[in-house]
Design an enzyme around this catalytic site. Sequence first.
Site, PDB file in Angstrom:
ATOM      1  N   LYS A 284       0.845  -1.208   0.000  1.00 47.19           N
ATOM      2  CA  LYS A 284       0.000   0.000   0.000  1.00 47.19           C
ATOM      3  C   LYS A 284       0.873   1.249   0.000  1.00 47.19           C
ATOM      4  O   LYS A 284       0.695   2.157  -0.789  1.00 47.19           O
ATOM      5  CB  LYS A 284      -0.887   0.025   1.249  1.00 47.19           C
TER       6      LYS A 284
ATOM      7  N   GLU B  51      11.005  -4.782   3.399  1.00 43.67           N
ATOM      8  CA  GLU B  51      11.086  -6.187   2.992  1.00 43.67           C
ATOM      9  C   GLU B  51      10.606  -6.361   1.541  1.00 43.67           C
ATOM     10  O   GLU B  51      11.237  -7.027   0.724  1.00 43.67           O
ATOM     11  CB  GLU B  51      10.244  -7.066   3.911  1.00 43.67           C
TER      12      GLU B  51
ATOM     13  N   GLY C  75      -4.423  -2.144   6.013  1.00 37.54           N
ATOM     14  CA  GLY C  75      -3.715  -3.323   5.505  1.00 37.54           C
ATOM     15  C   GLY C  75      -4.297  -4.624   6.011  1.00 37.54           C
ATOM     16  O   GLY C  75      -4.548  -5.544   5.247  1.00 37.54           O
ATOM     17  N   ARG C  76      -4.626  -4.671   7.303  1.00 40.60           N
ATOM     18  CA  ARG C  76      -5.117  -5.922   7.887  1.00 40.60           C
ATOM     19  C   ARG C  76      -6.588  -6.182   7.555  1.00 40.60           C
ATOM     20  O   ARG C  76      -7.143  -7.186   7.958  1.00 40.60           O
ATOM     21  CB  ARG C  76      -4.866  -5.926   9.380  1.00 40.60           C
TER      22      ARG C  76
ATOM     23  N   GLU D 136      -2.555  -5.874  15.987  1.00 39.61           N
ATOM     24  CA  GLU D 136      -2.138  -4.607  15.378  1.00 39.61           C
ATOM     25  C   GLU D 136      -3.277  -3.589  15.441  1.00 39.61           C
ATOM     26  O   GLU D 136      -3.043  -2.392  15.497  1.00 39.61           O
ATOM     27  CB  GLU D 136      -1.692  -4.816  13.932  1.00 39.61           C
TER      28      GLU D 136
ATOM     29  N   HIS E 275      -0.731 -31.441  20.103  1.00 38.70           N
ATOM     30  CA  HIS E 275       0.536 -32.143  20.369  1.00 38.70           C
ATOM     31  C   HIS E 275       1.683 -31.159  20.536  1.00 38.70           C
ATOM     32  O   HIS E 275       2.852 -31.547  20.485  1.00 38.70           O
ATOM     33  CB  HIS E 275       0.815 -33.115  19.208  1.00 38.70           C
TER      34      HIS E 275
ATOM     35  N   LYS F  34      10.232   0.313  12.580  1.00 42.34           N
ATOM     36  CA  LYS F  34      10.731   0.522  11.216  1.00 42.34           C
ATOM     37  C   LYS F  34      11.763   1.649  11.204  1.00 42.34           C
ATOM     38  O   LYS F  34      12.802   1.562  10.546  1.00 42.34           O
ATOM     39  CB  LYS F  34       9.570   0.881  10.293  1.00 42.34           C
TER      40      LYS F  34
HETATM   41  O1  F6P Z   1       2.976  -3.916  10.019  1.00 37.19           O
HETATM   42  C1  F6P Z   1       2.869  -2.608   9.639  1.00 37.19           C
HETATM   43  C2  F6P Z   1       2.226  -2.541   8.275  1.00 37.19           C
HETATM   44  O2  F6P Z   1       2.075  -1.196   7.921  1.00 37.19           O
HETATM   45  C3  F6P Z   1       0.892  -3.258   8.214  1.00 37.19           C
HETATM   46  O3  F6P Z   1      -0.160  -2.519   8.770  1.00 37.19           O
HETATM   47  C4  F6P Z   1       0.767  -3.496   6.743  1.00 37.19           C
HETATM   48  O4  F6P Z   1      -0.208  -4.474   6.428  1.00 37.19           O
HETATM   49  C5  F6P Z   1       2.200  -3.955   6.419  1.00 37.19           C
HETATM   50  O5  F6P Z   1       3.031  -3.173   7.279  1.00 37.19           O
HETATM   51  C6  F6P Z   1       2.606  -3.790   4.968  1.00 37.19           C
HETATM   52  O6  F6P Z   1       2.447  -2.453   4.589  1.00 37.19           O
HETATM   53  P1  F6P Z   1       2.452  -2.088   3.008  1.00 37.19           P
HETATM   54  O7  F6P Z   1       1.239  -2.744   2.411  1.00 37.19           O
HETATM   55  O8  F6P Z   1       2.379  -0.603   2.975  1.00 37.19           O
HETATM   56  O9  F6P Z   1       3.725  -2.634   2.427  1.00 37.19           O
END
Ligand code: F6P
Length: 552
Positions: free
Chosen positions: A219, A225, A280-281, A366, A397, A522
């Site tokens: 987003k 990453e 995002g979630r 979150e 288990h 971050k």
């Molecule tokens: O974990 C923090 C966060 O901003 C989440 O809310 C989000 O889903 C994830 O990192 C990835 O963010 P993006 O879609 O901006 O890469």
Amino acid sequence: MPAANALKCSPSTAVTEDNSSPIRLPAWAALQQHARRLDGTAIEALFAQDPDRPRALALEHDGLYADFSKQLIDGAVRDALLALADQSGLAQGVEALFGGHHVNFTEDRPALHMALRGGAAVPAGDAAKLAESTQRMRAFVRELRAGRLLGASGEPIRDVVNLGIGGSDLGPRMVCEALAGRQDGPLRVHFVANIDPQELDETLPRCRPESTLFILSSKSFTTLETLANARAARAWLEAGLGAGADTGLHFAAVSNQEAQAGAFGIAAQRVFSVPAWVGGRFSVWSAVGLPALIALGEEGFDALLGGARSVDEHFRDAPPARNLPVMLALTGIWNGNFLGIGDFAALPYAHGLRSFPTWLQQLEMESNGKRCLLDGSRAEFHTAPVVFGHAGTVGQHAFHQLLYQGTRRVAIDFIVPVLGADERSRALYENALAQSEALMRGRDLHTSRTQLRAQGLPVAEVERLAPHLVCDGNQPSTTLLLPDLSPHTLGQLLALYEHKTFVQGWIWGINSFDQYGVELGKEMARSLADPQGQPTHASTAALLAAIARLRS
Ligand code: F6P
């Protein structure tokens, strides 16, 4: 939030201040009194008081069946919980949520993930852009699924790799896992989230550069990453396709930062937007769900949306006492805020839902892992619990021993799709029911002795061992039965917990839709990665020195 400090917001303005903590509500004190009243009461004893308890505490909607009877709840507690919801102005909150009010009051925007599945209206100003992006995305998927989307060397795409993390990974990954049996066509969908090179390195050998498409899903288009993996993927493509190859034909992007996606080399017609009012979630319903749309096709993905919409309508229309998300939320508040149960286990009894607990961790922890209330004050009560879980029966288990004989009380949701008819499928749900009953009833000292005597052990041995067999029981649980594991029921399940999360955040008076906490981590990582930067703390400096020694 307390009705006395009713949410004062309108579609165009953020929520204003003046929301007090829920602990000042009359229902909060009443619930504290009920907790004292029930202190020492065994859940099982409540069944003796009301033979009709299993039916009285079951809720149903559109094929879903939720059994709350193994919660330490009686009629008076339920009434007090419903009063808490009422005094918190929940009805107003639901209307604010669905009405597009700025319930995300820190970022001053709505939370309208329901609009992506027809459960609420799309803000007028965004409707055209969202419709255009959605139609373009679906046309793109039709081309891809028909084998008409070609790579730089003219071969059709056969493998799709989603590069994303958090909400840009967990939702579509879980949907594709849960509905693996319903995926049709020749395409294979893979997911890479971690910056650890191993995850991409494990995936790429299963693909060929000529026939692989990467979805860069972010987003913000700033996530370390995802961008690192996208660069590594592009290098792999360049190595495999030769210099000068148009690697842009092997990328699509999901983001609301179209310009950054373009700068990465992704053509505008392959950038699919995510509205700012989708967290995002909460985003699997949006273009973030592209891998699931690719895997399931439009019919399957629309069935997923339809299941969620069914729960949206239930959440809006059902009276609180018959409302599944509301009762899931209220039992969680009862356990966490009044019975002192700080841990919550989500145990899906289906291999296909093995990633559901991780998705739920992000959704609940979150969203509600916060202590700052709407008015800027600090919560004087617990908010989100620690959420954990694993697919049953595997978890039995691994960690169920702690549930039986540990020192912590754990609230549990058993999520049980009623799957196939063969003996293993039957054993799967029988185990779920057995666990919920055993965790409630436990095994007392008398029963432990009896069992040991029945083994013919001498008295001294019976006395020595019996205390070690005792299980206190009284672990509260809800059992949620799903008629199957289909796109419709999966959509229902995810929407259930989205709305549960909203209800809890509303009652606690926190914002379920921002995540300033993770931003700190971050920032720290970025400063550490800065080659000009210095370690920010002595412990970090010492650890970096130790790493340098280990690497040398
Ligand atoms: O974990 C923090 C966060 O901003 C989440 O809310 C989000 O889903 C994830 O990192 C990835 O963010 P993006 O879609 O901006 O890469």
